[in-house]
Motif scaffolding. Structure first.
Motif, PDB file in Angstrom:
ATOM      1  N   ILE A   1       2.238   1.164 -10.176  1.00 32.54           N
ATOM      2  CA  ILE A   1       0.902   1.552  -9.363  1.00 32.54           C
ATOM      3  C   ILE A   1      -0.148   0.517  -9.926  1.00 32.54           C
ATOM      4  O   ILE A   1      -0.252   0.602 -11.323  1.00 32.54           O
ATOM      5  CB  ILE A   1       0.576   2.937  -9.332  1.00 32.54           C
ATOM      6  CG1 ILE A   1       1.960   3.645  -8.768  1.00 32.54           C
ATOM      7  CG2 ILE A   1      -0.673   3.028  -8.959  1.00 32.54           C
ATOM      8  CD1 ILE A   1       2.016   3.217  -7.104  1.00 32.54           C
ATOM      9  N   GLN A  42      -2.419  -1.955 -15.709  1.00 30.20           N
ATOM     10  CA  GLN A  42      -3.417  -0.966 -16.033  1.00 30.20           C
ATOM     11  C   GLN A  42      -4.399  -1.568 -16.883  1.00 30.20           C
ATOM     12  O   GLN A  42      -4.445  -1.386 -18.285  1.00 30.20           O
ATOM     13  CB  GLN A  42      -2.734  -0.018 -16.868  1.00 30.20           C
ATOM     14  CG  GLN A  42      -1.995   1.006 -15.814  1.00 30.20           C
ATOM     15  CD  GLN A  42      -1.290   1.977 -16.739  1.00 30.20           C
ATOM     16  OE1 GLN A  42      -1.791   2.640 -17.670  1.00 30.20           O
ATOM     17  NE2 GLN A  42      -0.275   2.696 -16.208  1.00 30.20           N
ATOM     18  N   HIS A  69      -4.000  -0.277 -11.117  1.00 30.59           N
ATOM     19  CA  HIS A  69      -5.049   0.379 -11.433  1.00 30.59           C
ATOM     20  C   HIS A  69      -6.234  -0.802 -11.336  1.00 30.59           C
ATOM     21  O   HIS A  69      -5.866  -1.702 -11.808  1.00 30.59           O
ATOM     22  CB  HIS A  69      -5.207   0.953 -12.811  1.00 30.59           C
ATOM     23  CG  HIS A  69      -4.181   2.198 -12.974  1.00 30.59           C
ATOM     24  ND1 HIS A  69      -4.603   3.536 -13.019  1.00 30.59           N
ATOM     25  CD2 HIS A  69      -2.797   2.003 -12.898  1.00 30.59           C
ATOM     26  CE1 HIS A  69      -3.620   4.248 -13.057  1.00 30.59           C
ATOM     27  NE2 HIS A  69      -2.583   3.461 -12.881  1.00 30.59           N
ATOM     28  N   LYS A  75       0.967  -0.851  -4.952  1.00 28.60           N
ATOM     29  CA  LYS A  75       2.219  -1.060  -5.804  1.00 28.60           C
ATOM     30  C   LYS A  75       2.827  -2.559  -5.925  1.00 28.60           C
ATOM     31  O   LYS A  75       2.604  -3.001  -4.708  1.00 28.60           O
ATOM     32  CB  LYS A  75       3.215   0.008  -5.121  1.00 28.60           C
ATOM     33  CG  LYS A  75       4.213   0.122  -6.210  1.00 28.60           C
ATOM     34  CD  LYS A  75       4.875   1.512  -5.411  1.00 28.60           C
ATOM     35  CE  LYS A  75       6.168   1.749  -6.323  1.00 28.60           C
ATOM     36  NZ  LYS A  75       7.064   2.925  -5.886  1.00 28.60           N
ATOM     37  N   ARG A 124       0.796  -1.120  -0.036  1.00 30.14           N
ATOM     38  CA  ARG A 124      -0.039   0.001  -0.040  1.00 30.14           C
ATOM     39  C   ARG A 124       0.950   1.114   0.087  1.00 30.14           C
ATOM     40  O   ARG A 124       1.646   1.306   0.870  1.00 30.14           O
ATOM     41  CB  ARG A 124      -0.651   0.071   1.297  1.00 30.14           C
ATOM     42  CG  ARG A 124      -2.250  -0.571   1.197  1.00 30.14           C
ATOM     43  CD  ARG A 124      -3.112   0.205   0.681  1.00 30.14           C
ATOM     44  NE  ARG A 124      -4.283  -0.720   0.295  1.00 30.14           N
ATOM     45  CZ  ARG A 124      -4.984  -0.606  -0.971  1.00 30.14           C
ATOM     46  NH1 ARG A 124      -4.981   0.282  -1.732  1.00 30.14           N
ATOM     47  NH2 ARG A 124      -5.952  -1.650  -1.294  1.00 30.14           N
ATOM     48  N   THR A 125       0.463   2.152  -0.841  1.00 31.49           N
ATOM     49  CA  THR A 125       1.492   3.291  -1.034  1.00 31.49           C
ATOM     50  C   THR A 125       0.275   4.598  -1.032  1.00 31.49           C
ATOM     51  O   THR A 125      -0.882   4.278  -1.265  1.00 31.49           O
ATOM     52  CB  THR A 125       2.173   3.407  -2.033  1.00 31.49           C
ATOM     53  OG1 THR A 125       1.611   3.633  -3.551  1.00 31.49           O
ATOM     54  CG2 THR A 125       3.456   2.286  -2.308  1.00 31.49           C
ATOM     55  N   GLN A 126       0.923   5.799  -1.066  1.00 33.19           N
ATOM     56  CA  GLN A 126      -0.205   6.799  -1.048  1.00 33.19           C
ATOM     57  C   GLN A 126      -0.699   6.878  -2.268  1.00 33.19           C
ATOM     58  O   GLN A 126      -2.128   7.122  -2.485  1.00 33.19           O
ATOM     59  CB  GLN A 126       0.746   8.101  -0.756  1.00 33.19           C
ATOM     60  CG  GLN A 126       0.883   8.367   0.744  1.00 33.19           C
ATOM     61  CD  GLN A 126       1.380   9.570   1.133  1.00 33.19           C
ATOM     62  OE1 GLN A 126       1.963  10.227   0.126  1.00 33.19           O
ATOM     63  NE2 GLN A 126       1.094  10.087   2.305  1.00 33.19           N
ATOM     64  N   GLU A 127      -0.037   6.321  -3.336  1.00 32.11           N
ATOM     65  CA  GLU A 127      -0.665   6.457  -4.861  1.00 32.11           C
ATOM     66  C   GLU A 127      -1.471   5.420  -5.092  1.00 32.11           C
ATOM     67  O   GLU A 127      -2.243   5.422  -6.017  1.00 32.11           O
ATOM     68  CB  GLU A 127       0.574   6.477  -5.930  1.00 32.11           C
ATOM     69  CG  GLU A 127       1.893   7.606  -5.568  1.00 32.11           C
ATOM     70  CD  GLU A 127       3.007   6.968  -6.054  1.00 32.11           C
ATOM     71  OE1 GLU A 127       3.625   7.138  -7.190  1.00 32.11           O
ATOM     72  OE2 GLU A 127       3.711   6.297  -5.047  1.00 32.11           O
ATOM     73  N   GLY A 128      -1.397   4.261  -4.287  1.00 34.95           N
ATOM     74  CA  GLY A 128      -2.140   3.321  -4.509  1.00 34.95           C
ATOM     75  C   GLY A 128      -1.408   1.774  -4.160  1.00 34.95           C
ATOM     76  O   GLY A 128      -0.483   2.001  -3.602  1.00 34.95           O
TER      77      GLY A 128
END
Ligand code: SF4
Length: 92
Positions: free
Chosen positions: A23, A51, A25, A18, A12-16
């Protein structure tokens, strides 16, 4: 014992979420029904692509387990050939 998956290595990262430096999607509408969808904490991800939307941008995803991707002459995806032929029969 819980089933292991590649998502066990996701962080879990701040961007989503990983995984391997990517990252992830969440899956797109067209992915519905695909066996490569994995649910992680209530969010759904593809086990093959970070993605999923990009896999559908130029036609059907070539890894999809739920559709047989077919391209017509213009390169448009024909996911449901049956409907298309019915429409053609009606002369539209
Ligand atoms: S393999 Fe393709 S269709 Fe299946 S979940 Fe991944 S991106 Fe979606």
């Amino acid at each position: 014992m819980a089933k292991t998956s590649i998502f066990d290595h996701a962080e879990r990262t701040q961007e989503g979420l990983k995984l391997n430096g990517f990252i992830l999607h969440q899956i797109v509408e067209q992915c519905e029904g695909c066996e490569r969808i994995h649910t992680v904490e209530g969010e759904r991800y593809c086990s093959s692509y970070p993605q999923p939307a990009a896999k559908w941008r130029h036609g059907a995803c070539n890894f999809a387990t739920h559709v047989k991707a077919d391209m017509d002459k213009e390169g448009k995806v024909k996911v449901n050939p049956l409907k298309a032929s019915k429409r053609a029969a009606r002369g539209r």
